[in-house]
Write a protein that holds these residues in place. Structure first.
Motif, mmCIF file in Angstrom:
data_model
loop_
_atom_site.group_PDB
_atom_site.id
_atom_site.type_symbol
_atom_site.label_atom_id
_atom_site.label_comp_id
_atom_site.label_asym_id
_atom_site.label_seq_id
_atom_site.Cartn_x
_atom_site.Cartn_y
_atom_site.Cartn_z
ATOM 1 N N LEU A 173 48.998 37.926 21.069
ATOM 2 C CA LEU A 173 47.541 38.687 20.605
ATOM 3 C C LEU A 173 46.313 37.652 20.950
ATOM 4 N N VAL A 174 45.243 37.999 21.728
ATOM 5 C CA VAL A 174 44.362 36.906 21.258
ATOM 6 C C VAL A 174 43.400 37.544 20.543
ATOM 7 N N ALA A 175 42.122 37.301 19.979
ATOM 8 C CA ALA A 175 41.227 37.785 19.082
ATOM 9 C C ALA A 175 40.511 37.021 18.293
ATOM 10 N N ALA A 176 39.858 37.760 17.455
ATOM 11 C CA ALA A 176 38.839 37.205 16.681
ATOM 12 C C ALA A 176 40.105 37.071 15.408
ATOM 13 N N LYS A 177 39.353 35.605 14.631
ATOM 14 C CA LYS A 177 40.260 35.321 12.785
ATOM 15 C C LYS A 177 40.112 37.123 12.401
ATOM 16 N N PHE A 194 47.927 36.507 37.033
ATOM 17 C CA PHE A 194 48.601 35.900 37.730
ATOM 18 C C PHE A 194 49.239 35.778 39.047
ATOM 19 N N ILE A 195 49.679 37.175 39.291
ATOM 20 C CA ILE A 195 50.510 37.869 40.430
ATOM 21 C C ILE A 195 49.697 38.290 41.590
ATOM 22 N N LEU A 196 49.880 37.244 42.652
ATOM 23 C CA LEU A 196 49.436 38.053 44.539
ATOM 24 C C LEU A 196 47.781 37.965 43.916
ATOM 25 N N ASN A 197 47.332 36.694 43.175
ATOM 26 C CA ASN A 197 45.588 37.023 42.308
ATOM 27 C C ASN A 197 45.347 35.769 42.165
ATOM 28 N N GLU A 198 44.194 34.842 43.402
ATOM 29 C CA GLU A 198 43.623 33.544 42.715
ATOM 30 C C GLU A 198 42.652 33.490 42.215
ATOM 31 N N GLN A 199 42.224 34.836 41.120
ATOM 32 C CA GLN A 199 41.697 34.470 40.339
ATOM 33 C C GLN A 199 41.373 34.963 39.031
ATOM 34 N N PRO A 200 42.402 33.962 38.232
ATOM 35 C CA PRO A 200 42.984 34.841 36.633
ATOM 36 C C PRO A 200 42.010 35.197 35.861
ATOM 37 N N GLU A 201 41.405 36.371 35.241
ATOM 38 C CA GLU A 201 40.466 36.891 34.502
ATOM 39 C C GLU A 201 40.735 37.765 32.909
ATOM 40 N N SER A 202 40.037 36.855 31.921
ATOM 41 C CA SER A 202 40.517 37.891 31.026
ATOM 42 C C SER A 202 39.478 38.511 30.498
ATOM 43 N N LEU A 203 39.283 39.448 29.676
ATOM 44 C CA LEU A 203 38.259 40.357 29.598
ATOM 45 C C LEU A 203 37.775 39.377 28.443
ATOM 46 N N LEU A 204 37.849 38.369 27.436
ATOM 47 C CA LEU A 204 37.253 37.607 26.525
ATOM 48 C C LEU A 204 36.319 36.519 27.170
ATOM 49 N N SER A 205 36.435 36.754 28.444
ATOM 50 C CA SER A 205 35.590 35.746 28.938
ATOM 51 C C SER A 205 33.713 36.231 29.259
ATOM 52 N N VAL A 206 33.777 37.674 28.511
ATOM 53 C CA VAL A 206 33.207 37.906 28.576
ATOM 54 C C VAL A 206 31.400 37.621 27.322
ATOM 55 N N GLU A 207 30.935 37.336 27.585
ATOM 56 C CA GLU A 207 29.653 36.609 26.207
ATOM 57 C C GLU A 207 29.546 37.849 25.230
ATOM 58 N N GLY A 208 29.838 37.424 24.524
ATOM 59 C CA GLY A 208 30.114 37.984 22.887
ATOM 60 C C GLY A 208 31.604 39.294 23.293
ATOM 61 N N ALA A 209 32.260 38.737 23.595
ATOM 62 C CA ALA A 209 33.741 40.011 23.488
ATOM 63 C C ALA A 209 34.996 40.065 22.403
ATOM 64 N N LYS A 210 34.403 38.538 22.194
ATOM 65 C CA LYS A 210 35.095 38.716 20.676
ATOM 66 C C LYS A 210 34.695 40.011 19.315
ATOM 67 N N ASP A 211 33.451 39.792 19.919
ATOM 68 C CA ASP A 211 33.447 41.014 18.999
ATOM 69 C C ASP A 211 34.254 42.462 19.236
ATOM 70 N N VAL A 212 34.694 42.805 19.628
ATOM 71 C CA VAL A 212 34.857 43.915 20.171
ATOM 72 C C VAL A 212 36.013 44.303 20.313
ATOM 73 N N VAL A 213 36.801 43.243 21.568
ATOM 74 C CA VAL A 213 38.398 42.759 22.140
ATOM 75 C C VAL A 213 39.321 42.483 21.553
ATOM 76 N N ILE A 214 40.272 42.996 21.748
ATOM 77 C CA ILE A 214 41.932 42.569 21.442
ATOM 78 C C ILE A 214 42.541 42.595 22.483
ATOM 79 N N GLU A 215 43.149 40.934 23.205
ATOM 80 C CA GLU A 215 43.670 40.907 24.595
ATOM 81 C C GLU A 215 45.122 40.789 23.902
ATOM 82 N N LEU A 216 45.830 40.812 25.202
ATOM 83 C CA LEU A 216 47.316 41.246 25.226
ATOM 84 C C LEU A 216 47.808 39.965 26.236
ATOM 85 N N ASN A 217 48.615 39.485 26.375
ATOM 86 C CA ASN A 217 49.189 38.668 27.482
ATOM 87 C C ASN A 217 50.623 38.766 27.133
#
Length: 384
Positions: A250-254, A211-234
């Motif tokens: 920490l956000v990820a698959a169950k 969000f810092i000096l960025n108008e378009q926040p992005e998450s790697l989890l927005s990629v289709e099927g990313a939950k299969d291989v991604v853990i994201e920290l925020n």
């Protein structure tokens, strides 16, 4: 008493050492202006502080809390991800609050790494990726990020590394990137997810700067099927000005949440409930909050650009995050040399890029976490 073998090769954190040196210089009357560390100097929104005050005054909030965090905070995280990243998360099973996202890096390494497991770590990148991997028994393999490739991975080179090394389990990625401020692209996010899927890697995306000096926040989890291989920290440290509150997620698959929880639940006993409720308030703030924070950083960044121009450094004006990454003039051997010259001759501390890896040796990093007046004073000192 000897220390454990796991501490072999683990030095004291660079900033811990440097702050001691700066403290000694200040005792000697130098009055150092510290433009090195990214600790937000602005307060959280007043409503966040109000929530903490009101909730902590209650008599029934001072006991141990759930290891999985308050349902209120988990729901706020889920709503926040949907609103800003367009990512659907089940607040009951796919969200795990953390006592700062830095601990999440350690939790992940301890959860998944056995002795000798290899970990792909960006160079340049956050030093904690290396130290956490080593402490967990892992072996860092550094992959190059270069200005010539816009600070994105070279996947052709990475494929060769995977074939040669084998036994690679984790890969750290971080966009907007620290220290370079490189913003992500959809193509790069899709490529890194495809690479992880192909090579059976677990991607750890560290995402505190979106969000810092960025108008378009992005998450790697927005990629289709990313939950299969991604853990994201925020984190709420940067975007919400809550670094000292120690609130991350920490956000990820169950399945990943359950696995990490097996380690985390043995390390702490939950976060103070009023802090969690205040964090939920922070996550419910609107666009006007982020706009107000970024308007301050934009004014400060102008001053940093002016400072860097005086030092004859080159930089990208579109980089995001709360730092400015800049290439040093060829007259200096590396960023350490320029950093030391500015520190000892002008009493201003800026970070040498080499602390983030060998690919940072020709760079410096300047924090935006100081009032405009501090930057103006730093400019006067360097000019004189």
């Amino acid at each position: 008493m000897q220390t454990a073998n796991r501490l072999n090769g683990i030095g004291e954190y660079y900033f811990s050492q440097k702050l001691r040196e700066i403290g000694e210089l200040n005792k000697a009357g130098k009055n150092i202006i510290n433009l090195g560390i990214g600790s937000p100097d602005m307060p959280p929104h007043p409503d966040v502080i109000k929530t903490l005050q009101e909730e902590s005054a209650k008599t029934n909030v001072h006991g141990y809390q759930s290891y999985t965090g308050s349902p209120v905070l988990r729901k706020a995280v889920s709503d926040w991800y949907k609103k800003w990243y367009n990512v659907d998360l089940n607040p009951d099973t796919e969200v795990l609050p953390l006592i700062g996202s830095k601990e999440g890096i350690m939790h992940i390494c301890m959860t998944y790494l056995n002795d000798g497991d290899k970990v792909l770590v960006p160079n340049p990148g956050y030093p904690t990726y290396t130290s956490a991997a080593k402490l967990a028994g892992g072996s860092p393999l550094y992959y190059d990020l270069t200005e010539a490739n816009n600070w994105f991975p070279d996947f052709e080179a990475l494929e060769k590394v995977v074939k040669e090394q084998g036994n690679i389990k984790l890969m750290f990625v971080n966009y907007p990137h620290m220290p370079t401020g490189q913003l992500p692209t959809k193509k790069a996010f899709e490529a890194v997810v495809a690479f992880a899927r192909k090579n059976n890697l677990l991607l750890v995306h560290d995402n505190p700067y979106s969000f810092i000096l960025n108008e378009q926040p992005e998450s790697l989890l927005s990629v289709e099927g990313a939950k299969d291989v991604v853990i994201e920290l925020n984190s709420l440290s940067k975007s919400q000005n809550m670094a000292g509150w120690r609130v991350g997620v920490l956000v990820a698959a169950k399945e990943r949440i359950d696995e990490v929880l097996r380690f985390k639940s043995n390390m702490d006993s939950g976060m103070f409930l009023p802090v969690q409720l205040a964090a939920a308030t922070a996550l419910n703030l609107g666009k006007d909050w982020y706009d107000s924070v970024n308007s301050v950083y934009r004014e400060r960044r102008k001053k940093v650009f002016q400072l860097l121009d005086m030092l004859q450094c080159e930089y990208d004006t579109t980089q995001a995050g709360m730092f400015v990454w800049a290439k040093i003039p060829s007259t200096y051997t590396d960023g350490y040399a320029l950093s030391d010259k500015v520190l000892y001759e002008s009493n201003v501390f800026i970070t040498p890029g080499g602390i983030f890896g060998s690919n940072g040796n020709g760079y410096i990093r300047v924090s935006l976490c100081a009032p405009v007046e501090k930057f103006e004073e730093a400019i006067k000192r360097i000019e004189s």
